[in-house]
Design a protein around this motif. Sequence first.
Motif, short mmCIF file in Angstrom:
data_model
loop_
_atom_site.label_atom_id
_atom_site.label_comp_id
_atom_site.label_asym_id
_atom_site.label_seq_id
_atom_site.Cartn_x
_atom_site.Cartn_y
_atom_site.Cartn_z
N GLN A 114 0.83 -1.20 0.00
CA GLN A 114 0.00 0.00 0.00
C GLN A 114 0.87 1.25 0.00
OE1 GLN A 114 -3.51 -0.16 -0.25
NE2 GLN A 114 -2.83 -2.23 -0.75
N THR A 115 0.37 2.32 -0.62
CA THR A 115 1.10 3.58 -0.74
C THR A 115 1.10 4.31 0.59
OG1 THR A 115 0.55 3.76 -3.08
CG2 THR A 115 1.16 5.80 -1.93
N LEU A 116 2.29 4.76 0.98
CA LEU A 116 2.48 5.51 2.22
C LEU A 116 2.45 7.00 1.94
CD1 LEU A 116 3.31 5.55 5.26
CD2 LEU A 116 5.69 5.57 4.45
N THR A 117 1.62 7.72 2.68
CA THR A 117 1.65 9.18 2.66
C THR A 117 2.03 9.62 4.06
OG1 THR A 117 -0.73 9.30 3.15
CG2 THR A 117 -0.07 9.45 0.85
N VAL A 118 2.92 10.61 4.15
CA VAL A 118 3.40 11.06 5.46
C VAL A 118 3.20 12.56 5.61
CG1 VAL A 118 5.09 9.21 5.74
CG2 VAL A 118 5.76 11.35 4.64
N ASP A 172 -4.94 6.45 6.64
CA ASP A 172 -5.04 5.02 6.97
C ASP A 172 -4.40 4.19 5.88
OD1 ASP A 172 -6.56 5.89 9.11
OD2 ASP A 172 -8.39 4.82 8.52
N LEU A 173 -3.77 3.11 6.28
CA LEU A 173 -3.27 2.09 5.34
C LEU A 173 -4.21 0.90 5.46
CD1 LEU A 173 0.45 2.46 6.36
CD2 LEU A 173 -0.43 2.87 4.06
N VAL A 174 -4.80 0.49 4.34
CA VAL A 174 -5.83 -0.56 4.38
C VAL A 174 -5.50 -1.64 3.35
CG1 VAL A 174 -8.29 -1.07 4.14
CG2 VAL A 174 -7.56 1.14 5.06
N TRP A 175 -5.47 -2.88 3.83
CA TRP A 175 -5.31 -4.04 2.96
C TRP A 175 -6.62 -4.81 3.00
CZ3 TRP A 175 -1.52 -1.98 5.91
CH2 TRP A 175 -0.28 -1.75 5.32
N ARG A 200 -5.81 -3.04 8.85
CA ARG A 200 -5.75 -1.58 8.81
C ARG A 200 -4.72 -1.06 9.82
NH1 ARG A 200 -9.55 2.47 7.35
NH2 ARG A 200 -10.90 0.76 6.70
N LEU A 201 -3.93 -0.10 9.35
CA LEU A 201 -3.07 0.69 10.23
C LEU A 201 -3.58 2.12 10.13
CD1 LEU A 201 0.43 -0.78 9.25
CD2 LEU A 201 -0.84 -1.17 11.37
#
Length: 128
Positions: free
Chosen positions: A56-60, A73-76, A117-118
């Motif tokens: 998943q793509t990380l945005t910071v 959120d990071l969702v798989w 989910r993170l």
Amino acid sequence: MPDSLTNTAENLTLDWINGVGTPTRPTTPLKVALVTANGTDAAAGTEAAGGGYSRQTLTVAASVSGTTSNSADLVWSNMPAATVVGIEIWDSAGSPVRLWWGPLTDSRTTAAGDEFRLPAGAVSLSLT
């Protein structure tokens, strides 16, 4: 994930800060991988596989005091049956480069088809 840069990322960072050589900036977007066995500074862990799993793509957010975190959120979706013990962050180069790694505070088990989910702010990156 303080002090969880890979050896490659540590060398790139030091070379850039010290003006040594021509370090190559990571290819964006950065991608988050889930692992079922953690790696080390020098070696990748065992990445989850199967189901609908994909990195998943990380945005910071902008860094503050040497720290940043995921701003979304990071969702798989449609995970395989797995026990996720950590994450790794890779760039998107043709031959991706692993930059960060680290264990989760608590491992999580998914059944086939589950969502993982993170939430925003859960992935903390620090150089301190």
